[in-house]
Design an enzyme around this catalytic site. Sequence first.
Site, PDB file in Angstrom:
ATOM      1  N   TYR A   1     -17.587 -33.253 -30.553  1.00  0.00           N
ATOM      2  CA  TYR A   1     -18.178 -31.742 -30.502  1.00  0.00           C
ATOM      3  C   TYR A   1     -17.582 -30.857 -31.652  1.00  0.00           C
ATOM      4  CZ  TYR A   1     -20.354 -27.566 -28.144  1.00  0.00           C
ATOM      5  OH  TYR A   1     -20.974 -26.235 -27.995  1.00  0.00           O
TER       6      TYR A   1
ATOM      7  N   SER B   1     -19.575 -22.660 -32.240  1.00  0.00           N
ATOM      8  CA  SER B   1     -18.983 -22.482 -30.951  1.00  0.00           C
ATOM      9  C   SER B   1     -17.570 -21.971 -31.153  1.00  0.00           C
ATOM     10  CB  SER B   1     -18.873 -23.712 -30.340  1.00  0.00           C
ATOM     11  OG  SER B   1     -18.097 -23.702 -29.139  1.00  0.00           O
TER      12      SER B   1
HETATM   13  P1  NAD Z   1     -28.736 -26.401 -23.250  1.00  0.00           P
HETATM   14  O1  NAD Z   1     -28.436 -27.826 -22.864  1.00  0.00           O
HETATM   15  O2  NAD Z   1     -28.995 -25.425 -22.203  1.00  0.00           O
HETATM   16  O3  NAD Z   1     -29.848 -26.520 -24.310  1.00  0.00           O
HETATM   17  C1  NAD Z   1     -29.700 -27.233 -25.436  1.00  0.00           C
HETATM   18  C2  NAD Z   1     -31.133 -27.485 -26.187  1.00  0.00           C
HETATM   19  O4  NAD Z   1     -31.076 -28.499 -27.125  1.00  0.00           O
HETATM   20  C3  NAD Z   1     -32.133 -27.965 -25.126  1.00  0.00           C
HETATM   21  O5  NAD Z   1     -33.536 -27.203 -25.531  1.00  0.00           O
HETATM   22  C4  NAD Z   1     -32.299 -29.402 -25.380  1.00  0.00           C
HETATM   23  O6  NAD Z   1     -33.709 -29.899 -25.188  1.00  0.00           O
HETATM   24  C5  NAD Z   1     -32.098 -29.522 -27.125  1.00  0.00           C
HETATM   25  N1  NAD Z   1     -31.951 -30.760 -27.603  1.00  0.00           N
HETATM   26  C6  NAD Z   1     -30.880 -31.608 -27.381  1.00  0.00           C
HETATM   27  N2  NAD Z   1     -31.253 -32.777 -27.903  1.00  0.00           N
HETATM   28  C7  NAD Z   1     -32.252 -32.562 -28.796  1.00  0.00           C
HETATM   29  C8  NAD Z   1     -32.702 -33.371 -29.974  1.00  0.00           C
HETATM   30  N3  NAD Z   1     -32.214 -34.455 -30.130  1.00  0.00           N
HETATM   31  N4  NAD Z   1     -33.750 -32.913 -30.497  1.00  0.00           N
HETATM   32  C9  NAD Z   1     -34.099 -31.801 -30.226  1.00  0.00           C
HETATM   33  N5  NAD Z   1     -33.690 -30.836 -29.338  1.00  0.00           N
HETATM   34  C10 NAD Z   1     -32.381 -31.376 -28.667  1.00  0.00           C
HETATM   35  O7  NAD Z   1     -27.658 -25.882 -23.825  1.00  0.00           O
HETATM   36  P2  NAD Z   1     -26.959 -24.598 -24.864  1.00  0.00           P
HETATM   37  O8  NAD Z   1     -25.671 -24.342 -23.759  1.00  0.00           O
HETATM   38  O9  NAD Z   1     -28.080 -23.716 -24.363  1.00  0.00           O
HETATM   39  O10 NAD Z   1     -26.348 -24.836 -26.145  1.00  0.00           O
HETATM   40  C11 NAD Z   1     -27.234 -24.308 -27.042  1.00  0.00           C
HETATM   41  C12 NAD Z   1     -26.072 -24.517 -28.394  1.00  0.00           C
HETATM   42  O11 NAD Z   1     -25.143 -23.466 -28.157  1.00  0.00           O
HETATM   43  C13 NAD Z   1     -25.624 -25.877 -28.404  1.00  0.00           C
HETATM   44  O12 NAD Z   1     -25.468 -26.066 -29.825  1.00  0.00           O
HETATM   45  C14 NAD Z   1     -24.178 -25.752 -27.970  1.00  0.00           C
HETATM   46  O13 NAD Z   1     -23.336 -26.503 -28.824  1.00  0.00           O
HETATM   47  C15 NAD Z   1     -23.883 -24.194 -28.290  1.00  0.00           C
HETATM   48  N6  NAD Z   1     -22.887 -23.631 -27.573  1.00  0.00           N
HETATM   49  C16 NAD Z   1     -23.027 -23.623 -26.098  1.00  0.00           C
HETATM   50  C17 NAD Z   1     -21.951 -22.820 -25.542  1.00  0.00           C
HETATM   51  C18 NAD Z   1     -22.049 -22.996 -23.963  1.00  0.00           C
HETATM   52  O14 NAD Z   1     -21.023 -22.483 -23.148  1.00  0.00           O
HETATM   53  N7  NAD Z   1     -23.078 -23.187 -23.278  1.00  0.00           N
HETATM   54  C19 NAD Z   1     -20.873 -22.318 -26.139  1.00  0.00           C
HETATM   55  C20 NAD Z   1     -20.687 -22.521 -27.315  1.00  0.00           C
HETATM   56  C21 NAD Z   1     -21.720 -22.953 -28.070  1.00  0.00           C
END
Ligand code: NAD
Length: 260
Positions: free
Chosen positions: A155, A142
């Site tokens: 985080y 991130s």
């Molecule tokens: P999201 O909440 O849409 O998806 C998260 C996914 O992780 C889901 O499929 C959920 O079921 C799964 N998950 C959660 N706990 C779990 C567990 N214990 N075992 C297996 N799966 C599990 O989130 P997102 O925004 O798509 O984020 C995805 C990644 O990208 C994350 O690592 C997040 O930190 C990173 N990220 C997101 C953003 C953003 O702005 N959305 C920015 C930077 C980084």
Amino acid sequence: MKLKNKVAIITGSTSGIGLGMAKGLAAEGATIVLNGFGDSQEIENNRKSIEEMGVECIYNGADMTKPDEIRAMVTEAKEKFGHVDIVVNNAGIQTVSPVEDFPEEKWEAIIAINLSSAFYTSRAVVPMMKEQGWGRIINLASAHGLVASPFKSAYVAAKHGMVGFTKSIALELAEENITVNAICPGYVHTPLVDGQIADTAKARGISEDAVVKDVLLKLQATKKFVTVEQLAEMAVFLCSDAAENITGTSLAVDGGWTAQ
Ligand code: NAD
């Protein structure tokens, strides 16, 4: 079809960025292992829609806090398809809270899901990747793997850890034709971000509109959310031959946030 005959495991791919990555890799011909939580009918619909793209797709519900389940997921993929070539360590959760009130169980869960799970998947797939002489590990860090914001101690710690982990194992695997990189997105409008808008409003005592305008997109110089599709394209590029000399790096896709 750049990824025909490649098998990709994408953790946390029932939603948001992970689901977008799965679709992006499938569009290039990769066989897909979906993982994550959610409504079973919705997961099955996503699995079928990926198969309709002309690739095989299975779902494994391994909980990323459980090393045994992570190992079993890798074993299932190997037994079913014979090899695993690409791992996208994407599963992640967020909690926004002042450090003194930060729930201890949330700290533990964030470190386990956002950081330690990448260690366990890598540990399980690297012997196979070494044997086949090709591999791609893509870690979803991130912008918070490069810089910090207040109220996100767990985080930010996990994502900085992910960047360090990426560098270390990239060096270990550099001569094995295995690359390891971190993608560092800015804000992407997914369920994870939706969830933290309300929490951030509460923690800062401001409205939810103000959170989007003055907090989330404040430092994102383009003033645009990053899209899931843009991140999927980046993952496809990292899996291509053109990217074989890109390893151990952190690729910011953050609308200029960390340029400041
Ligand atoms: P999201 O909440 O849409 O998806 C998260 C996914 O992780 C889901 O499929 C959920 O079921 C799964 N998950 C959660 N706990 C779990 C567990 N214990 N075992 C297996 N799966 C599990 O989130 P997102 O925004 O798509 O984020 C995805 C990644 O990208 C994350 O690592 C997040 O930190 C990173 N990220 C997101 C953003 C953003 O702005 N959305 C920015 C930077 C980084």
